[in-house]
Design a protein around this motif. Structure first.
Motif, PDB file in Angstrom:
ATOM      1  N   ILE A  98       0.836  -1.195   0.000  1.00  0.00           N
ATOM      2  CA  ILE A  98       0.000   0.000   0.000  1.00  0.00           C
ATOM      3  C   ILE A  98       0.877   1.253   0.000  1.00  0.00           C
ATOM      4  O   ILE A  98       1.778   1.384   0.831  1.00  0.00           O
ATOM      5  N   TYR A  99       0.609   2.153  -0.944  1.00  0.00           N
ATOM      6  CA  TYR A  99       1.339   3.421  -1.004  1.00  0.00           C
ATOM      7  C   TYR A  99       0.595   4.440  -0.142  1.00  0.00           C
ATOM      8  O   TYR A  99      -0.522   4.849  -0.458  1.00  0.00           O
ATOM      9  N   MET A 100       1.229   4.841   0.943  1.00  0.00           N
ATOM     10  CA  MET A 100       0.563   5.742   1.888  1.00  0.00           C
ATOM     11  C   MET A 100       1.596   6.649   2.538  1.00  0.00           C
ATOM     12  O   MET A 100       2.586   6.176   3.092  1.00  0.00           O
ATOM     13  N   ARG A 101       1.359   7.951   2.467  1.00  0.00           N
ATOM     14  CA  ARG A 101       2.281   8.905   3.073  1.00  0.00           C
ATOM     15  C   ARG A 101       1.947   9.219   4.518  1.00  0.00           C
ATOM     16  O   ARG A 101       2.832   9.513   5.310  1.00  0.00           O
ATOM     17  N   ARG A 150      -3.970  19.400 -10.863  1.00  0.00           N
ATOM     18  CA  ARG A 150      -4.409  18.990  -9.533  1.00  0.00           C
ATOM     19  C   ARG A 150      -3.447  17.975  -8.928  1.00  0.00           C
ATOM     20  O   ARG A 150      -3.232  17.934  -7.723  1.00  0.00           O
ATOM     21  N   PHE A 151      -2.853  17.134  -9.790  1.00  0.00           N
ATOM     22  CA  PHE A 151      -2.008  16.057  -9.309  1.00  0.00           C
ATOM     23  C   PHE A 151      -0.519  16.391  -9.361  1.00  0.00           C
ATOM     24  O   PHE A 151       0.262  15.876  -8.571  1.00  0.00           O
ATOM     25  N   SER A 152      -0.118  17.241 -10.301  1.00  0.00           N
ATOM     26  CA  SER A 152       1.305  17.498 -10.470  1.00  0.00           C
ATOM     27  C   SER A 152       1.907  18.246  -9.295  1.00  0.00           C
ATOM     28  O   SER A 152       3.118  18.196  -9.085  1.00  0.00           O
ATOM     29  N   ASP A 153       1.090  18.936  -8.516  1.00  0.00           N
ATOM     30  CA  ASP A 153       1.585  19.603  -7.316  1.00  0.00           C
ATOM     31  C   ASP A 153       1.741  18.639  -6.151  1.00  0.00           C
ATOM     32  O   ASP A 153       2.327  18.987  -5.131  1.00  0.00           O
ATOM     33  N   LEU A 154       1.209  17.425  -6.300  1.00  0.00           N
ATOM     34  CA  LEU A 154       1.197  16.461  -5.202  1.00  0.00           C
ATOM     35  C   LEU A 154       1.941  15.169  -5.510  1.00  0.00           C
ATOM     36  O   LEU A 154       2.322  14.446  -4.596  1.00  0.00           O
ATOM     37  N   HIS A 155       2.144  14.886  -6.792  1.00  0.00           N
ATOM     38  CA  HIS A 155       2.741  13.606  -7.181  1.00  0.00           C
ATOM     39  C   HIS A 155       3.852  13.804  -8.199  1.00  0.00           C
ATOM     40  O   HIS A 155       3.845  14.757  -8.975  1.00  0.00           O
ATOM     41  N   GLY A 156       4.785  12.875  -8.176  1.00  0.00           N
ATOM     42  CA  GLY A 156       5.882  12.905  -9.119  1.00  0.00           C
ATOM     43  C   GLY A 156       5.687  11.896 -10.232  1.00  0.00           C
ATOM     44  O   GLY A 156       4.901  10.944 -10.111  1.00  0.00           O
ATOM     45  N   HIS A 157       6.414  12.077 -11.315  1.00  0.00           N
ATOM     46  CA  HIS A 157       6.338  11.149 -12.437  1.00  0.00           C
ATOM     47  C   HIS A 157       7.735  10.935 -12.989  1.00  0.00           C
ATOM     48  O   HIS A 157       8.524  11.874 -13.085  1.00  0.00           O
ATOM     49  N   ALA A 187     -16.089  10.247   0.103  1.00  0.00           N
ATOM     50  CA  ALA A 187     -15.356   9.442  -0.873  1.00  0.00           C
ATOM     51  C   ALA A 187     -14.029  10.133  -1.181  1.00  0.00           C
ATOM     52  O   ALA A 187     -13.930  11.357  -1.156  1.00  0.00           O
ATOM     53  N   SER A 188     -13.000   9.332  -1.462  1.00  0.00           N
ATOM     54  CA  SER A 188     -11.678   9.884  -1.769  1.00  0.00           C
ATOM     55  C   SER A 188     -11.069   9.139  -2.945  1.00  0.00           C
ATOM     56  O   SER A 188     -11.183   7.918  -3.038  1.00  0.00           O
ATOM     57  N   ASP A 189     -10.429   9.893  -3.843  1.00  0.00           N
ATOM     58  CA  ASP A 189      -9.685   9.251  -4.935  1.00  0.00           C
ATOM     59  C   ASP A 189      -8.185   9.393  -4.745  1.00  0.00           C
ATOM     60  O   ASP A 189      -7.407   9.024  -5.632  1.00  0.00           O
ATOM     61  N   ASP A 190      -7.759   9.935  -3.593  1.00  0.00           N
ATOM     62  CA  ASP A 190      -6.325  10.093  -3.342  1.00  0.00           C
ATOM     63  C   ASP A 190      -6.112  10.266  -1.839  1.00  0.00           C
ATOM     64  O   ASP A 190      -6.485  11.289  -1.261  1.00  0.00           O
ATOM     65  N   PHE A 191      -5.497   9.262  -1.218  1.00  0.00           N
ATOM     66  CA  PHE A 191      -5.218   9.321   0.216  1.00  0.00           C
ATOM     67  C   PHE A 191      -3.900  10.042   0.530  1.00  0.00           C
ATOM     68  O   PHE A 191      -3.495  10.087   1.689  1.00  0.00           O
ATOM     69  N   ASN A 192      -3.243  10.588  -0.467  1.00  0.00           N
ATOM     70  CA  ASN A 192      -1.872  11.075  -0.272  1.00  0.00           C
ATOM     71  C   ASN A 192      -1.700  12.569  -0.528  1.00  0.00           C
ATOM     72  O   ASN A 192      -0.654  13.022  -0.978  1.00  0.00           O
ATOM     73  N   THR A 193      -2.720  13.335  -0.177  1.00  0.00           N
ATOM     74  CA  THR A 193      -2.690  14.782  -0.380  1.00  0.00           C
ATOM     75  C   THR A 193      -2.232  15.535   0.865  1.00  0.00           C
ATOM     76  O   THR A 193      -2.093  16.752   0.820  1.00  0.00           O
ATOM     77  N   GLY A 200     -11.954   4.882  -0.053  1.00  0.00           N
ATOM     78  CA  GLY A 200     -11.673   4.581  -1.445  1.00  0.00           C
ATOM     79  C   GLY A 200     -10.703   3.417  -1.548  1.00  0.00           C
ATOM     80  O   GLY A 200     -10.264   2.862  -0.540  1.00  0.00           O
ATOM     81  N   TYR A 201     -10.341   3.055  -2.753  1.00  0.00           N
ATOM     82  CA  TYR A 201      -9.379   1.976  -2.973  1.00  0.00           C
ATOM     83  C   TYR A 201      -7.956   2.506  -2.790  1.00  0.00           C
ATOM     84  O   TYR A 201      -7.624   3.611  -3.216  1.00  0.00           O
ATOM     85  N   PHE A 202      -7.119   1.693  -2.146  1.00  0.00           N
ATOM     86  CA  PHE A 202      -5.719   2.056  -1.957  1.00  0.00           C
ATOM     87  C   PHE A 202      -4.968   2.041  -3.285  1.00  0.00           C
ATOM     88  O   PHE A 202      -5.220   1.196  -4.152  1.00  0.00           O
TER      89      PHE A 202
END
Length: 553
Positions: A98-101, A150-157, A187-193, A200-202
């Motif tokens: 599980i990816y969780m910060r 929305r995601f690029s400020d929170l996640h890397g690629h 409901a949540s689509d991202d637990f890592n904000t 939601g699903y992990f």
């Protein structure tokens, strides 16, 4: 027994979640000679890489240290299996993927406790993103909206640490999620904000249906570097020391056993312990750094009296089981045809039950209205069994596990003898405080509340465990002791803190206080456990520490 001496600039002990990243970053400069030491074998065991293979790795000496806890008063005298990874990749090779910060407040609290702003959420977020390769940024945009801001400020690629969606869903889990929203959990689509409240699903550390451990992420791409040496099946006996120019003890390397021989390894710059929240304190204590009375009781001369091994924290999950009128994994996995279908789906599509993490659906919420933030984490599974490693029940059921994210109970890890081959004594001291027992009771009541919502009514849920006959807070707290198990998140046993914090072994940059040339970089450094799964926070810790080590800070 003959002795051999080898010399490196950096010696990293433990090729787990932190050690693999450290070896990668420290060896990026070809002038740095780096040795990575792992007590276990290479990660070429096939079950490490198939996601459901955790069932065959945990409790298997091929990949697990096979530890167990001391009988625990809070668990009504029970002892628990305490898995720790013993292979390249460490616990990332046997965990739930599980990816969780955690929560932003966790890291801001670390900054306050240590006086080091770099531990705060904003700075730590950059370290998470530095090695992340997140599915939300695949193709450069969110597929739902075409916008990735929305995601690029929170996640890397493009980093090494792959994060993907799970490759299956279950109707009964979707219904549980709707039931959770019916009691007010969004409901949540991202637990890592930074705020993981919601249901939601992990997300998971997988790649195309395979487990993605830190060995594959950080070691394999740089295996050909001539300045990086990796030793497996090499167990450290103790650290070695001399006296530095400042008169303080200075770590000079390690003494280890490999291939039936005792070897001495010199670290010209630093030795870094990344052996985990159990083995790092064990190695320090065996080397004379720890509680003086404990060391003396085992005939070890104290080099530095320090609270090594104290402050053990862990997430204790309470497993409630409900029989349901629905298709669950119990029936599928208990038939020959069902097993054949599962195997075929994974073989041809890398999906289905063999691709799933131990827990699929998650939720984070408060145990009661008086709580200022989410202090519970749910792991919901479309299956049930009496205990880990046993057969699934013959009846259809789901398991609703819930854990207290911020336990106030503290345990310890202590050597059992002066022999490095003897397993340490692990005493988590679960449910030792009134607050933890109250949260346990509140969490079981909340589970019942969710299962009673209209979204679950069609499944006619029937509580199998703990049982509706237990109603009072006192009864539920005691029942928690009967049915709860570790969720495998030990942390805090080599705590970092301010210079004047007598309970801290490390300074804010993870250097052992009063000792030169020695740092600890793993989950043991956490002053307080994160509000979620601890693996990816450990990788982040290593990212931050590597930068400090290279800068000589």
């Amino acid at each position: 027994m003959s002795q051999e001496v080898a010399s490196f600039d950096y010696v990293v002990v433990g090729a787990g979640s932190a050690g693999c990243l450290l070896a990668n970053r420290l060896s990026a400069d070809p002038s740095n000679r780096v040795l990575l030491i792992e007590a276990g074998k290479p990660d070429n065991y096939h079950w490490i890489h198939i996601p459901v293979g955790y069932l065959y790795c945990i409790g298997n000496p091929r990949a697990d240290w096979m530890y167990s806890t001391q009988p625990d008063k809070g668990l009504n005298g029970r002892s628990l299996l305490y898995p720790r990874g013993k292979t390249l990749g460490g616990c990332s090779s046997i965990n739930g993927m599980i990816y969780m910060r955690g929560q932003a407040r966790d890291y801001d609290n670390w900054a306050a406790l240590t006086g080091e702003e770099a531990w705060g959420w904003d700075a730590s977020l950059r370290d998470f993103m530095a090695h992340e390769d997140h599915h939300k940024l695949d193709g450069g945009a969110d597929p739902a909206t075409g916008d990735n801001s929305r995601f690029s400020d929170l996640h890397g690629h493009g980093g090494e640490w792959r994060v993907e969606k799970q490759r299956l869903r279950w109707e009964v889990l979707d219904s549980f999620a709707r039931a959770a929203t019916q009691i007010g959990i969004p409901a949540s689509d991202d637990f890592n904000t930074g705020d993981n409240s919601g249901v939601g699903y992990f997300d998971v550390n997988q790649k195309s249906g395979w487990r993605w451990n830190t060995s594959k992420a950080f070691l394999r791409p740089v295996a050909s570097r001539p300045n990086l040496t990796v030793w497996t099946e090499a167990q450290v006996e103790r650290l070695t020391f001399d006296t530095g120019l400042d008169g303080m003890p200075r770590c000079t390397g390690v003494s280890l056993h490999k291939g039936g021989r005792l070897r001495q390894v010199q670290a010209l710059r630093e030795t870094i312990l990344s052996a985990g929240a159990v083995n790092s304190p064990q190695i320090l204590q065996l080397s004379g750094i720890g509680p003086a009375d404990l060391l003396q009781s085992h005939g070890i001369t104290p080099l530095r009296d320090a609270p090594v091994g104290e402050n053990l924290q862990d997430h204790l999950q309470i497993r409630a089981v409900f029989k349901v009128k629905a298709r669950t994994l119990n029936a599928l996995a208990n038939s020959f045809l069902g097993k054949a279908r599962i195997g075929a789906e994974y073989l041809f599509r890398r999906s289905g039950p063999m691709s799933m993490a131990p827990s699929q659906l998650g939720a984070f919420t408060r145990s009661g209205p008086g709580r200022p933030h989410a202090n519970l984490e749910y792991h919901v599974q479309p299956l049930s069994l009496e205990a880990f490693g046993e057969k699934l029940h013959a009846f259809p059921a789901i398991t609703v596990s819930v854990c207290n994210l911020n336990p106030t109970s503290r345990g310890h890890v202590r050597i059992a003898s002066a022999d490095f081959r003897d397993a340490p004594l692990i005493s988590p001291n679960y449910l030792a405080t009134d607050e933890d027992r109250q949260v346990a009771a509140e969490s079981l009541k909340q589970v019942r509340q969710i299962m009673a919502q209209p979204a679950m009514a069609g499944y006619q849920p029937e509580e199998y465990k703990p049982g509706i006959q237990y109603q009072s807070d006192q009864e539920l707290a005691r029942l928690a002791g009967d049915i709860a198990t570790t969720i495998f998140h030990p942390a805090g046993t080599v705590k970092m803190g301010r210079a004047d914090d007598s309970s801290a072994v490390l300074d804010p940059h993870l250097r052992v206080k009063g000792v030169g040339g020695l740092r600890v970089v793993d989950a043991s450094i956490m002053p307080e456990i994160t509000s979620g799964n601890t693996n990816s926070p450990t990788v982040m810790i290593a990212e931050k520490a590597a930068r400090w080590i290279l800068a000589g800070q």
